[in-house]
Design a protein around this motif. Structure first.
Motif, PDB file in Angstrom:
ATOM      1  N   ARG A 119     -38.113 123.691  48.211  1.00 13.87           N
ATOM      2  CA  ARG A 119     -38.429 122.354  48.700  1.00 13.87           C
ATOM      3  C   ARG A 119     -39.724 122.417  49.503  1.00 13.87           C
ATOM      4  O   ARG A 119     -40.001 123.453  50.112  1.00 13.87           O
ATOM      5  N   TYR A 178     -35.695 109.305  31.820  1.00 12.69           N
ATOM      6  CA  TYR A 178     -34.742 108.262  32.202  1.00 12.69           C
ATOM      7  C   TYR A 178     -35.272 106.879  31.819  1.00 12.69           C
ATOM      8  O   TYR A 178     -34.547 106.047  31.280  1.00 12.69           O
ATOM      9  N   GLY A 207     -25.243 115.059  42.685  1.00 17.58           N
ATOM     10  CA  GLY A 207     -26.479 115.837  42.555  1.00 17.58           C
ATOM     11  C   GLY A 207     -27.562 114.962  41.958  1.00 17.58           C
ATOM     12  O   GLY A 207     -28.240 115.344  41.010  1.00 17.58           O
ATOM     13  N   GLU A 257     -26.202 113.687  47.017  1.00 12.61           N
ATOM     14  CA  GLU A 257     -27.200 114.749  46.875  1.00 12.61           C
ATOM     15  C   GLU A 257     -27.298 115.497  48.203  1.00 12.61           C
ATOM     16  O   GLU A 257     -27.189 114.877  49.260  1.00 12.61           O
ATOM     17  N   LEU A 266     -24.751 114.379  50.706  1.00 10.88           N
ATOM     18  CA  LEU A 266     -23.399 114.952  50.656  1.00 10.88           C
ATOM     19  C   LEU A 266     -23.407 116.208  49.812  1.00 10.88           C
ATOM     20  O   LEU A 266     -23.991 116.240  48.720  1.00 10.88           O
ATOM     21  N   ASP A 267     -22.749 117.240  50.302  1.00  8.37           N
ATOM     22  CA  ASP A 267     -22.474 118.412  49.477  1.00  8.37           C
ATOM     23  C   ASP A 267     -21.284 118.033  48.594  1.00  8.37           C
ATOM     24  O   ASP A 267     -20.190 117.760  49.097  1.00  8.37           O
ATOM     25  N   VAL A 268     -21.518 117.986  47.284  1.00 10.05           N
ATOM     26  CA  VAL A 268     -20.481 117.413  46.414  1.00 10.05           C
ATOM     27  C   VAL A 268     -19.273 118.329  46.216  1.00 10.05           C
ATOM     28  O   VAL A 268     -18.307 117.928  45.570  1.00 10.05           O
ATOM     29  N   PHE A 304     -25.973 114.715  36.126  1.00  8.87           N
ATOM     30  CA  PHE A 304     -27.160 114.918  35.282  1.00  8.87           C
ATOM     31  C   PHE A 304     -27.831 116.234  35.665  1.00  8.87           C
ATOM     32  O   PHE A 304     -28.401 116.351  36.765  1.00  8.87           O
ATOM     33  N   ASP A 305     -27.750 117.217  34.796  1.00  9.04           N
ATOM     34  CA  ASP A 305     -28.542 118.437  34.939  1.00  9.04           C
ATOM     35  C   ASP A 305     -28.284 119.111  36.287  1.00  9.04           C
ATOM     36  O   ASP A 305     -29.211 119.646  36.890  1.00  9.04           O
ATOM     37  N   THR A 306     -27.064 119.100  36.732  1.00  6.51           N
ATOM     38  CA  THR A 306     -26.815 119.590  38.090  1.00  6.51           C
ATOM     39  C   THR A 306     -25.666 120.590  38.206  1.00  6.51           C
ATOM     40  O   THR A 306     -25.617 121.356  39.169  1.00  6.51           O
ATOM     41  N   GLN A 317     -25.149 124.585  40.676  1.00  9.19           N
ATOM     42  CA  GLN A 317     -24.257 124.503  41.835  1.00  9.19           C
ATOM     43  C   GLN A 317     -23.871 125.904  42.300  1.00  9.19           C
ATOM     44  O   GLN A 317     -23.663 126.802  41.479  1.00  9.19           O
TER      45      GLN A 317
HETATM   46  C1  LIG Z   1     -31.766 120.182  38.617  1.00  7.63           C
HETATM   47  S1  LIG Z   1     -31.614 119.011  39.887  1.00  7.63           S
HETATM   48  C2  LIG Z   1     -31.176 117.514  39.033  1.00  7.63           C
HETATM   49  C3  LIG Z   1     -31.430 116.290  39.864  1.00  7.63           C
HETATM   50  C4  LIG Z   1     -31.119 114.961  39.197  1.00  7.63           C
HETATM   51  N1  LIG Z   1     -29.725 114.854  38.781  1.00  7.63           N
HETATM   52  C5  LIG Z   1     -32.044 114.714  38.020  1.00  7.63           C
HETATM   53  O1  LIG Z   1     -31.553 114.544  36.912  1.00  7.63           O
HETATM   54  O2  LIG Z   1     -33.267 114.680  38.200  1.00  7.63           O
HETATM   55  C6  LIG Z   1     -30.066 119.469  40.633  1.00  7.63           C
HETATM   56  C7  LIG Z   1     -29.810 118.704  41.917  1.00  7.63           C
HETATM   57  O3  LIG Z   1     -28.499 119.021  42.404  1.00  7.63           O
HETATM   58  C8  LIG Z   1     -28.564 119.064  43.814  1.00  7.63           C
HETATM   59  N2  LIG Z   1     -27.418 119.843  44.310  1.00  7.63           N
HETATM   60  C9  LIG Z   1     -27.180 121.152  44.117  1.00  7.63           C
HETATM   61  N3  LIG Z   1     -26.020 121.506  44.716  1.00  7.63           N
HETATM   62  C10 LIG Z   1     -25.520 120.386  45.281  1.00  7.63           C
HETATM   63  C11 LIG Z   1     -24.343 120.110  46.047  1.00  7.63           C
HETATM   64  N4  LIG Z   1     -23.441 121.067  46.306  1.00  7.63           N
HETATM   65  N5  LIG Z   1     -24.143 118.852  46.472  1.00  7.63           N
HETATM   66  C12 LIG Z   1     -25.039 117.871  46.202  1.00  7.63           C
HETATM   67  N6  LIG Z   1     -26.174 118.074  45.492  1.00  7.63           N
HETATM   68  C13 LIG Z   1     -26.408 119.318  45.031  1.00  7.63           C
HETATM   69  C14 LIG Z   1     -29.898 119.700  44.090  1.00  7.63           C
HETATM   70  O4  LIG Z   1     -30.342 119.473  45.390  1.00  7.63           O
HETATM   71  C15 LIG Z   1     -30.783 119.056  43.016  1.00  7.63           C
HETATM   72  O5  LIG Z   1     -31.410 117.893  43.483  1.00  7.63           O
END
Ligand SMILES: C[S@@+](CC[C@H](N)C(=O)[O-])C[C@H]1O[C@@H](n2cnc3c(N)ncnc32)[C@H](O)[C@@H]1O
Length: 353
Positions: free
Chosen positions: A136, A151, A180, A203, A229-231, A246-248, A252
């Motif tokens: 970051r 998108y 996320g 996020e 929020l930590d999901v 999406f892509d998240t 994790q």
């Molecule tokens: C690859 S990026 C994708 C972001 C978004 N969904 C997109 O499509 O552009 C993954 C995101 O998940 C978030 N993330 C990772 N672990 C997380 C958690 N435990 N809780 C919330 N967000 C999280 C990261 O900060 C990051 O912004």
């Protein structure tokens, strides 16, 4: 030597390796050109290096060298009679503009990931990983820039209609979360398109949430909100009708916990929609996938290492369909539909609790 070296094969391989290096350098130059507006300037029409430099407000000597690389790489053409360089329209559409074919923003990941090479090497030797904080704030902007046009172009008319019954539910009015959510562009687009539904984006990154809220305000959206929020702590109540990821999931720290939370937060007739990178969970199969080397590499340099940095699962970007199916089943989703995404790098998993 165990067996004789086929020198032709060795030479061909050396050329292949040099091609990777060429790709690396050309990627840096694409990034520079994108950020300096050189492709936009070139898309206006053929130009000598002096004309292009003037259009972009840059130093001619640098622009000439830049053109030398990108012309010999096949990105520009050169007219020996006029001395003009031209960006063919088919190339311009891939390097300029607001359409999803514009892949220039992705070039930013190359210098960005290059910065963490020492830390990744250290983690490779000593264990652990490189935490998200090291990526970051640039990562927030890079992800936004890489996905925003996708998108804009393909979320509402491409991704969503592929999931049976999804757009009808969103039209009728659904309680929706995106876990996320990054800078929240997907949420904001959906909130505008489906005013009867209410959306929340979760996020961990505060800078991403700030951008998401600013965009929702600018779009005048009353049905979209965003929370840091930590999901892994996604609440089970109140129930949600649709959860997007999406892509998240693959980056994790604790993906199994997040999938379980998503399952538990859904209403009995709810829907979990996960868009992720397409992979087979088997490197022998992934060799057929031309995107695989890129994504395994991005995984090592970012997605896997940010997870391992937190003592996490380190799933990796290429975790793939077999592992995703198993983990969704373990989270409590009895059946999973795997759907082709409108872009070949991705796949959509649709699961009901
Ligand atoms: C690859 S990026 C994708 C972001 C978004 N969904 C997109 O499509 O552009 C993954 C995101 O998940 C978030 N993330 C990772 N672990 C997380 C958690 N435990 N809780 C919330 N967000 C999280 C990261 O900060 C990051 O912004």
């Amino acid at each position: 030597m165990p067996h004789e070296i086929d020198i032709k094969r060795a030479q061909a391989f050396a050329r292949q390796v040099f091609g990777f290096y060429t790709g690396g350098i050309v990627s840096l130059l694409i990034h520079i050109g994108y950020k300096h507006g050189l492709f936009d300037a070139a898309a206006k029409g053929p130009a000598t290096s002096a004309e292009l430099a003037a259009r972009a407000g840059l130093n001619e000597r640098y622009v000439r060298e830049w053109l030398g690389s990108l012309t010999t790489a096949g990105i520009f053409t050169h007219d020996a009679a006029t001395g003009a360089f031209a960006l063919p329209p088919e190339h311009a559409i891939c390097l300029t503009g607001d359409n999803r074919l514009n892949v220039a923003p992705v070039s930013g990941f190359i210098p960005h990931l290059g910065k963490v090479v020492p830390q990744v090497m250290e983690a490779m030797r000593d264990g652990g990983g490189v935490p998200y904080s090291e990526f970051r704030p640039e990562f927030t902007e890079l992800m936004d820039d890489a996905w925003r046009r996708i998108y804009d172009d393909a979320l509402l008319g491409g991704f969503l209609p592929r999931v049976a019954g999804l757009t009808a539910r969103l039209e009728a009015g659904a309680r929706v979360a995106d876990i996320g959510c990054g800078t929240g562009h997907a949420v904001n687009l959906m909130a505008r398109a489906y005013p009867r539904s209410t959306f929340v984006g979760y996020e961990i990154a505060e800078d991403a949430i700030a951008r998401a809220r600013a965009e929702a305000d600018a779009m005048g959206l009353a049905n979209a909100r965003f929370e840091v929020l930590d999901v892994t702590r996604l609440p089970a109540e109140p129930k949600l009708d649709v959860i997007f990821a999406f892509d998240t999931i693959h980056d994790q720290a604790h993906p199994a916990a997040v999938l379980k939370r998503a399952h538990d937060a859904l209403a009995p007739d709810g829907l979990f929609v996960m868009v992720d990178v397409k992979g087979t969970s088997d490197v022998r199969e992934d060799v057929k996938n031309p995107f695989a080397p890129f994504y395994y590499g991005v995984s090592l340099m970012h997605c896997m290492t940010v997870s391992l940095a937190e003592g996490g699962a380190g799933l990796g970007t290429m975790w793939g369909e077999k592992v995703a199916r198993r983990m969704l089943a373990e989270a409590g989703f009895p059946g999973v539909e795997v759907i082709d995404a409108p872009r070949p790098q991705n796949v959509i998993y649709s699961a009901r609790p």
